[in-house]
Scaffold this motif. Structure first.
Motif, PDB file in Angstrom:
ATOM      1  N   ARG A 148      41.289 117.414  21.179  1.00 27.43           N
ATOM      2  CA  ARG A 148      42.395 116.525  21.496  1.00 27.43           C
ATOM      3  C   ARG A 148      41.884 115.125  21.818  1.00 27.43           C
ATOM      4  NH1 ARG A 148      46.929 117.403  26.056  1.00 27.43           N
ATOM      5  NH2 ARG A 148      46.840 119.532  25.272  1.00 27.43           N
ATOM      6  N   LEU A 149      40.746 115.045  22.474  1.00 24.71           N
ATOM      7  CA  LEU A 149      40.169 113.732  22.762  1.00 24.71           C
ATOM      8  C   LEU A 149      39.804 113.025  21.467  1.00 24.71           C
ATOM      9  CD1 LEU A 149      39.194 111.665  24.832  1.00 24.71           C
ATOM     10  CD2 LEU A 149      36.950 112.759  24.765  1.00 24.71           C
ATOM     11  N   GLY A 150      39.251 113.793  20.502  1.00 24.32           N
ATOM     12  CA  GLY A 150      38.934 113.214  19.193  1.00 24.32           C
ATOM     13  C   GLY A 150      40.175 112.622  18.540  1.00 24.32           C
ATOM     14  N   HIS A 151      41.293 113.338  18.605  1.00 24.85           N
ATOM     15  CA  HIS A 151      42.549 112.829  18.042  1.00 24.85           C
ATOM     16  C   HIS A 151      43.009 111.583  18.791  1.00 24.85           C
ATOM     17  CE1 HIS A 151      42.955 116.122  15.334  1.00 24.85           C
ATOM     18  NE2 HIS A 151      43.186 117.035  16.256  1.00 24.85           N
ATOM     19  N   HIS A 152      42.811 111.580  20.113  1.00 22.51           N
ATOM     20  CA  HIS A 152      43.216 110.430  20.914  1.00 22.51           C
ATOM     21  C   HIS A 152      42.397 109.195  20.529  1.00 22.51           C
ATOM     22  CE1 HIS A 152      44.378 108.016  24.371  1.00 22.51           C
ATOM     23  NE2 HIS A 152      43.098 107.826  24.608  1.00 22.51           N
ATOM     24  N   ILE A 153      41.088 109.392  20.361  1.00 23.94           N
ATOM     25  CA  ILE A 153      40.238 108.273  19.942  1.00 23.94           C
ATOM     26  C   ILE A 153      40.654 107.784  18.555  1.00 23.94           C
ATOM     27  CG2 ILE A 153      37.874 107.616  19.300  1.00 23.94           C
ATOM     28  CD1 ILE A 153      36.920 109.585  21.513  1.00 23.94           C
ATOM     29  N   ALA A 154      40.946 108.718  17.647  1.00 24.07           N
ATOM     30  CA  ALA A 154      41.415 108.328  16.312  1.00 24.07           C
ATOM     31  C   ALA A 154      42.710 107.521  16.415  1.00 24.07           C
ATOM     32  CB  ALA A 154      41.625 109.565  15.437  1.00 24.07           C
ATOM     33  N   ASP A 155      43.596 107.921  17.317  1.00 20.17           N
ATOM     34  CA  ASP A 155      44.836 107.159  17.541  1.00 20.17           C
ATOM     35  C   ASP A 155      44.532 105.734  17.994  1.00 20.17           C
ATOM     36  OD1 ASP A 155      46.944 109.846  18.890  1.00 20.17           O
ATOM     37  OD2 ASP A 155      46.796 109.020  16.853  1.00 20.17           O
ATOM     38  N   GLN A 156      43.580 105.604  18.927  1.00 16.56           N
ATOM     39  CA  GLN A 156      43.238 104.278  19.454  1.00 16.56           C
ATOM     40  C   GLN A 156      42.702 103.392  18.343  1.00 16.56           C
ATOM     41  OE1 GLN A 156      44.875 105.056  22.415  1.00 16.56           O
ATOM     42  NE2 GLN A 156      43.438 103.580  23.263  1.00 16.56           N
ATOM     43  N   ILE A 157      41.807 103.946  17.534  1.00 10.28           N
ATOM     44  CA  ILE A 157      41.209 103.192  16.434  1.00 10.28           C
ATOM     45  C   ILE A 157      42.274 102.810  15.415  1.00 10.28           C
ATOM     46  CG2 ILE A 157      39.622 103.378  14.459  1.00 10.28           C
ATOM     47  CD1 ILE A 157      37.947 105.308  16.313  1.00 10.28           C
ATOM     48  N   PHE A 158      43.117 103.785  15.077  1.00  9.93           N
ATOM     49  CA  PHE A 158      44.180 103.552  14.093  1.00  9.93           C
ATOM     50  C   PHE A 158      45.105 102.430  14.547  1.00  9.93           C
ATOM     51  CE2 PHE A 158      46.666 104.988  10.502  1.00  9.93           C
ATOM     52  CZ  PHE A 158      47.972 104.685  10.829  1.00  9.93           C
ATOM     53  N   GLU A 159      45.506 102.503  15.806  1.00  7.37           N
ATOM     54  CA  GLU A 159      46.446 101.498  16.307  1.00  7.37           C
ATOM     55  C   GLU A 159      45.800 100.114  16.355  1.00  7.37           C
ATOM     56  OE1 GLU A 159      48.464 102.738  19.801  1.00  7.37           O
ATOM     57  OE2 GLU A 159      49.453 100.791  20.103  1.00  7.37           O
ATOM     58  N   ARG A 160      44.531 100.082  16.753  1.00  6.04           N
ATOM     59  CA  ARG A 160      43.854  98.783  16.863  1.00  6.04           C
ATOM     60  C   ARG A 160      43.723  98.123  15.496  1.00  6.04           C
ATOM     61  NH1 ARG A 160      42.327  94.629  16.759  1.00  6.04           N
ATOM     62  NH2 ARG A 160      40.980  93.411  18.129  1.00  6.04           N
ATOM     63  N   LEU A 161      43.483  98.934  14.460  1.00  9.84           N
ATOM     64  CA  LEU A 161      43.209  98.361  13.139  1.00  9.84           C
ATOM     65  C   LEU A 161      44.451  98.209  12.268  1.00  9.84           C
ATOM     66  CD1 LEU A 161      39.800 100.097  12.303  1.00  9.84           C
ATOM     67  CD2 LEU A 161      40.207  97.756  13.107  1.00  9.84           C
ATOM     68  N   THR A 162      45.511  98.967  12.547  1.00  9.92           N
ATOM     69  CA  THR A 162      46.712  98.859  11.708  1.00  9.92           C
ATOM     70  C   THR A 162      47.898  98.265  12.446  1.00  9.92           C
ATOM     71  OG1 THR A 162      47.635 101.020  12.281  1.00  9.92           O
ATOM     72  CG2 THR A 162      46.041 100.966  10.462  1.00  9.92           C
ATOM     73  N   GLY A 163      47.824  98.248  13.771  1.00  8.97           N
ATOM     74  CA  GLY A 163      48.977  97.792  14.550  1.00  8.97           C
ATOM     75  C   GLY A 163      50.047  98.850  14.705  1.00  8.97           C
ATOM     76  N   ILE A 164      49.796 100.035  14.154  1.00 13.31           N
ATOM     77  CA  ILE A 164      50.786 101.106  14.199  1.00 13.31           C
ATOM     78  C   ILE A 164      50.277 102.189  15.144  1.00 13.31           C
ATOM     79  CG2 ILE A 164      51.902 102.907  12.819  1.00 13.31           C
ATOM     80  CD1 ILE A 164      51.361 101.015  10.381  1.00 13.31           C
ATOM     81  N   ARG A 165      51.163 102.766  15.963  1.00  9.77           N
ATOM     82  CA  ARG A 165      50.751 103.839  16.856  1.00  9.77           C
ATOM     83  C   ARG A 165      50.403 105.085  16.044  1.00  9.77           C
ATOM     84  NH1 ARG A 165      54.055 106.075  22.168  1.00  9.77           N
ATOM     85  NH2 ARG A 165      52.474 107.628  22.742  1.00  9.77           N
ATOM     86  N   GLY A 166      49.269 105.688  16.327  1.00  5.62           N
ATOM     87  CA  GLY A 166      48.810 106.853  15.578  1.00  5.62           C
ATOM     88  C   GLY A 166      49.541 108.121  15.980  1.00  5.62           C
ATOM     89  N   VAL A 167      49.580 109.083  15.067  1.00  6.72           N
ATOM     90  CA  VAL A 167      50.227 110.365  15.348  1.00  6.72           C
ATOM     91  C   VAL A 167      49.233 111.524  15.262  1.00  6.72           C
ATOM     92  CG1 VAL A 167      52.550 109.659  14.677  1.00  6.72           C
ATOM     93  CG2 VAL A 167      50.979 110.548  12.932  1.00  6.72           C
TER      94      VAL A 167
END
Lengths: 184, 413
Positions: free
Chosen positions: B127-146
């Motif tokens: 779950r932490l891995g998914h959370h980190i992926a969300d953070q990276i995704f949001e930072r680079l795309t401006g969209i909240r990750g799912v």
């Protein structure tokens, strides 16, 4: 005995009871149903033991319950429908009426009408479509004399198909109402 | 880079973004002894599957820096990477883990993000891995990750039905209900704690609400006739549903606490498949009062009722986007496909290929839709991005998988 068995086999081959391919039921069923509807109506009403009058159509006598007489429309429990429709085709009107008359003359009999739809499109809308079909059959049975307390309706929509389909012949199989006797 | 097969769901990418952002994700140090979960792999799989990123083949890594190391950005530019993720995972004496990661913009030699997490249990690493992926995704795309969300869906195997809940990537699938009768229309509550669904008790249609974590369930409705198409209200205290107790299928709203039912539609046509607007003011639904099924909406308070879809003869099963501005639904015509209607512009576009697509459900960031499609004679799940460029298919090996519902964002942020 042998003659009766032979007749029963012939009747089975002609597609009554509809366990076979849709082609048999659609093309062969109509003709056979028309012929036996007349005989069946006579055999069904007032014959709880179910025997004798089947001889009218020259098909020998049936010594089981009227509901199981293969030459009677009462043995047919499955009515099919056109796409996105809940109109009862004239082919099936007589069958529904026969069951309605049976219920009228057997006050302790009860039936569940199961409505079904083919798998295309939206699942919950298909539940509603299945119910509409069951209602249509219910209306015919009530008009034929059945009492509302003898009739229960449930719709399974597309959830309980007879066949897994990819073509219109097959989808037609699944668009149906099943008449299930919960008490005879 | 296809994800590996899992216990239940395996995910294949069928189409990708036109221009995916090249990103390198370095295995978190130390690489030995191996961690219970390869965090860099969870992150890489999430980002790759989103279609927005092209993750560098680990075989091409020239160096493996950690979060405290100096980064030679030129080396990464030579590999044509635009972003870089490095990390570290260290075991603590009590069996928990400390995790740190950093995200760099390779083009501008800049550290964009970094975070350190302590006391992470082994069971929480994915779950932490998914959370980190969300953070990276949001930072680079401006969209909240799912990536840290869940899906619920129904599996049919012969005459057996299972309601399952899995991570959005298909891992950790859990069966929350087994039944011998059909299970339909699973739907999440807004807080992600409950699922409601329709099923049958002894040949009678009923609706249950089930607490996902504990499995405790309560039958909410059992009226004569149809009981179906449940939908939780955004504020949680009510359920929209379909009942035919008054003679034909109509939309009702149930007050869950008191059990009181309020009827919203009064027409002899079929009215079903309610879906709430996020502000709770409108309920969208399917009705065939115009001849064939179309999407309508009615004010939750009653009154104002209007038709929303005008193209084609079959539009059903609306799902409302989280911002309330779009509807996804099943559009008939050339087969059944998923269409999206922009409520402001009233423009409709078709986002899938058919021939039999159904049950659309928006992701909580409103950017993707999960739905059911038929593939190789089986029902399988698939997702599509709103612009239709990014698609992925989730395949279960030999069973029918249908009726997906995408959970809300998890409460952990």
């Amino acid at each position: 005995m042998r003659v009766i068995a032979g007749v029963a086999l012939l009747v089975g081959v002609l597609g009554l009871g509809a366990c076979g391919g849709s082609g048999d039921v659609r093309s062969g069923g109509a003709g056979v149903e028309d012929r036996s509807a007349g005989a069946g109506a006579g055999a069904g009403v007032g014959s709880t033991g179910g025997s004798g009058t089947g001889g009218v159509a020259g098909q020998g006598s049936f010594s089981g319950h009227a509901l199981d007489d293969p030459s009677s429309p009462l043995s047919k429990r499955r009515l099919h429908f056109a796409y996105d429709s809940y109109e009862i085709d004239s082919r099936y009107q007589g069958i529904a009426e026969s069951h309605g008359r049976y219920l009228a003359s057997h006050p302790s009999a009860a039936v569940t009408l199961e409505g079904h739809a083919d798998e295309r499109g939206s699942r919950e809308y298909n539940i509603a479509l299945g119910e509409r079909r069951a209602y249509a059959v219910q209306q015919v049975m009530l008009a034929a004399g059945a009492s509302p307390r003898q009739l229960t309706i449930v719709s399974y929509g597309e959830e309980k198909p007879l066949a897994n389909c990819a073509s219109d012949d097959c989808w037609w199989e699944n668009r149906r109402v099943e008449i299930v006797y919960t008490a005879r | 880079m296809a994800a590996q097969a899992r216990a239940e769901l395996s995910i294949e990418i069928t189409q990708g973004q036109q221009r995916a952002l090249p990103i390198a994700i370095v295995p978190f140090s130390p690489e030995t002894p191996a961690a219970p979960v390869a965090l860099h792999q969870v992150i890489a799989d999430d980002l790759q599957r989103s279609g927005w990123f092209e993750v560098l083949d680990p075989a091409r890594l020239v160096s493996r820096p950690g979060p405290e190391d100096a980064i030679d950005f030129r080396e990464w530019r030579l590999l044509n990477q635009e972003a870089l993720v490095v990390g570290r995972r260290a075991p603590a004496a009590d069996g928990s883990h400390t995790v740190a990661y950093a995200l760099f913009d390779v083009t501008r030699d800049e550290r964009l993000l970094g975070q350190r997490y302590g006391g992470v249990a082994s069971g929480e690493l994915r779950r932490l891995g998914h959370h980190i992926a969300d953070q990276i995704f949001e930072r680079l795309t401006g969209i909240r990750g799912v990536f840290n969300t869940r899906i619920a869906y129904v599996i049919k195997s012969g005459e057996q039905y299972e309601l399952q809940v899995a991570d959005a990537d298909g891992h950790n699938a859990v069966t929350v209900l087994r039944a011998q009768e059909p299970v339909l229309s699973p739907t999440w509550s807004a807080d992600g704690e409950y699922l409601a669904y329709a099923t049958f008790d002894g040949h009678q249609a009923v609706i249950y609400r089930q607490h996902v974590a504990s499995g405790a369930r309560k039958r909410l409705v059992r009226q004569p006739g149809i009981n179906g198409a449940p939908a939780f209200s955004p504020e949680g205290g009510r359920l929209a549903l379909t009942l035919s107790r008054d003679g034909n299928p109509e939309i009702y709203v149930l007050d869950i606490g008191s059990g009181a039912l309020r009827r919203l539609t009064h027409h002899y046509a079929i009215d079903t498949e309610p879906a709430w607007s996020p502000d709770g003011r409108w309920i969208y639904f399917t009705s065939d009062r115009g001849g064939g099924p179309q999407i309508y909406r009615v004010a939750t308070q009653g009154g104002s009722l209007s038709r929303m879809t005008w193209e084609g003869g079959y539009n059903a099963r609306a799902s409302v986007s989280p911002d309330g501005k779009q509807l996804a639904f099943v559009h008939g015509g050339k087969g059944y496909r998923i269409a999206v209607l922009d409520l402001e512009s009233e423009q409709m576009r078709i986002v899938t290929d058919g021939p039999q697509n159904e049950s659309p459900s928006f992701a909580p960031n409103g950017r993707m839709i999960i739905y059911t499609t038929r593939s190789g004679g089986r029902d399988v799940l698939a997702t599509v991005s709103l612009d239709g460029d990014v698609r992925q298919r989730l395949v279960v090996s030999d069973r029918q998988v249908r009726e997906p519902s995408w959970s809300p964002f998890s409460n952990l942020r």
